[in-house]
Design a protein around this motif. Sequence first.
Motif, PDB file in Angstrom:
ATOM      1  N   GLY A   8       7.879  27.657  18.323  1.00  0.00           N
ATOM      2  CA  GLY A   8       8.476  26.336  18.450  1.00  0.00           C
ATOM      3  C   GLY A   8       8.139  25.366  17.333  1.00  0.00           C
ATOM      4  N   GLY A   9       7.290  25.769  16.418  1.00  0.00           N
ATOM      5  CA  GLY A   9       6.978  24.885  15.311  1.00  0.00           C
ATOM      6  C   GLY A   9       8.140  24.767  14.345  1.00  0.00           C
ATOM      7  N   GLY A  10       7.994  23.853  13.385  1.00  0.00           N
ATOM      8  CA  GLY A  10       9.048  23.676  12.397  1.00  0.00           C
ATOM      9  C   GLY A  10       8.899  22.365  11.664  1.00  0.00           C
ATOM     10  N   LEU A  11       9.954  22.009  10.954  1.00  0.00           N
ATOM     11  CA  LEU A  11      10.005  20.766  10.194  1.00  0.00           C
ATOM     12  C   LEU A  11      10.779  19.731  10.997  1.00  0.00           C
ATOM     13  CD1 LEU A  11       9.687  19.091   7.568  1.00  0.00           C
ATOM     14  CD2 LEU A  11      11.807  20.186   6.767  1.00  0.00           C
ATOM     15  N   VAL A  12      10.209  18.555  11.145  1.00  0.00           N
ATOM     16  CA  VAL A  12      10.857  17.496  11.900  1.00  0.00           C
ATOM     17  C   VAL A  12      10.596  16.168  11.202  1.00  0.00           C
ATOM     18  CG1 VAL A  12       8.865  17.171  13.420  1.00  0.00           C
ATOM     19  CG2 VAL A  12      11.145  16.528  14.210  1.00  0.00           C
ATOM     20  N   GLN A  13      11.535  15.253  11.333  1.00  0.00           N
ATOM     21  CA  GLN A  13      11.361  13.929  10.732  1.00  0.00           C
ATOM     22  C   GLN A  13      10.431  13.075  11.586  1.00  0.00           C
ATOM     23  OE1 GLN A  13      15.271  12.226  10.207  1.00  0.00           O
ATOM     24  NE2 GLN A  13      15.606  13.328   8.289  1.00  0.00           N
ATOM     25  N   PRO A  14       9.767  12.104  10.976  1.00  0.00           N
ATOM     26  CA  PRO A  14       8.946  11.175  11.769  1.00  0.00           C
ATOM     27  C   PRO A  14       9.777  10.553  12.882  1.00  0.00           C
ATOM     28  CG  PRO A  14       8.513  10.867   9.444  1.00  0.00           C
ATOM     29  CD  PRO A  14       9.680  11.821   9.528  1.00  0.00           C
ATOM     30  N   GLY A  15       9.169  10.479  14.058  1.00  0.00           N
ATOM     31  CA  GLY A  15       9.874   9.988  15.227  1.00  0.00           C
ATOM     32  C   GLY A  15      10.583  11.060  16.018  1.00  0.00           C
ATOM     33  N   GLY A  16      10.655  12.254  15.463  1.00  0.00           N
ATOM     34  CA  GLY A  16      11.332  13.356  16.128  1.00  0.00           C
ATOM     35  C   GLY A  16      10.471  14.053  17.157  1.00  0.00           C
ATOM     36  N   SER A  17      11.028  15.123  17.716  1.00  0.00           N
ATOM     37  CA  SER A  17      10.354  15.860  18.797  1.00  0.00           C
ATOM     38  C   SER A  17      10.382  17.351  18.530  1.00  0.00           C
ATOM     39  CB  SER A  17      11.047  15.586  20.145  1.00  0.00           C
ATOM     40  OG  SER A  17      10.976  14.228  20.488  1.00  0.00           O
ATOM     41  N   LEU A  18       9.383  18.026  19.063  1.00  0.00           N
ATOM     42  CA  LEU A  18       9.321  19.478  19.074  1.00  0.00           C
ATOM     43  C   LEU A  18       8.691  19.907  20.391  1.00  0.00           C
ATOM     44  CD1 LEU A  18       7.983  20.471  15.526  1.00  0.00           C
ATOM     45  CD2 LEU A  18      10.271  20.932  16.421  1.00  0.00           C
ATOM     46  N   ARG A  19       9.044  21.096  20.847  1.00  0.00           N
ATOM     47  CA  ARG A  19       8.361  21.675  21.990  1.00  0.00           C
ATOM     48  C   ARG A  19       7.762  23.012  21.577  1.00  0.00           C
ATOM     49  NH1 ARG A  19      10.495  23.619  27.952  1.00  0.00           N
ATOM     50  NH2 ARG A  19      11.346  25.346  26.703  1.00  0.00           N
ATOM     51  N   LEU A  20       6.459  23.089  21.678  1.00  0.00           N
ATOM     52  CA  LEU A  20       5.751  24.336  21.389  1.00  0.00           C
ATOM     53  C   LEU A  20       5.584  25.142  22.669  1.00  0.00           C
ATOM     54  CD1 LEU A  20       2.908  23.051  19.028  1.00  0.00           C
ATOM     55  CD2 LEU A  20       5.269  23.673  18.462  1.00  0.00           C
TER      56      LEU A  20
END
Length: 125
Positions: A8-20
């Motif tokens: 679930g990792g990756g590149l995201v912009q500030p303020g964004g979301s990810l789910r690991l």
Amino acid sequence: QLQLVESGGGLVQPGGSLRLSCAASESSLEYYAIGWFRQAPGKEREGVSCISASGGSTNYADSVKGRFTISRDNAKNTVYLQMNSLKPEDDGVYYCAAGLPLEAVRLDLWEYDYWGQGTQVTVSS
């Protein structure tokens, strides 16, 4: 031997979301408290969040409180880390770990016996 796999990792912009996600192969996670840790380049590994085996208790580092949420689905043998409002300082390799007694919710690295290989999280515009 408990084997953990993060995804679930990756590149995201500030303020964004990810789910690991943290899953186990050939073993059940339901008997373990699970922790999430992260390590940025040149820095020590630090605790982010952990959850008891039942899911009834959780613990968070001050730096992620209100932004990250840990949860588990024992039927799917998976623990999740929902990360919202991501900041550049959240960059790093994120690891899940197991080994604490059932209902423990401590973020002390030395108390965890089993570790995954990690998944990279990069927060950048």
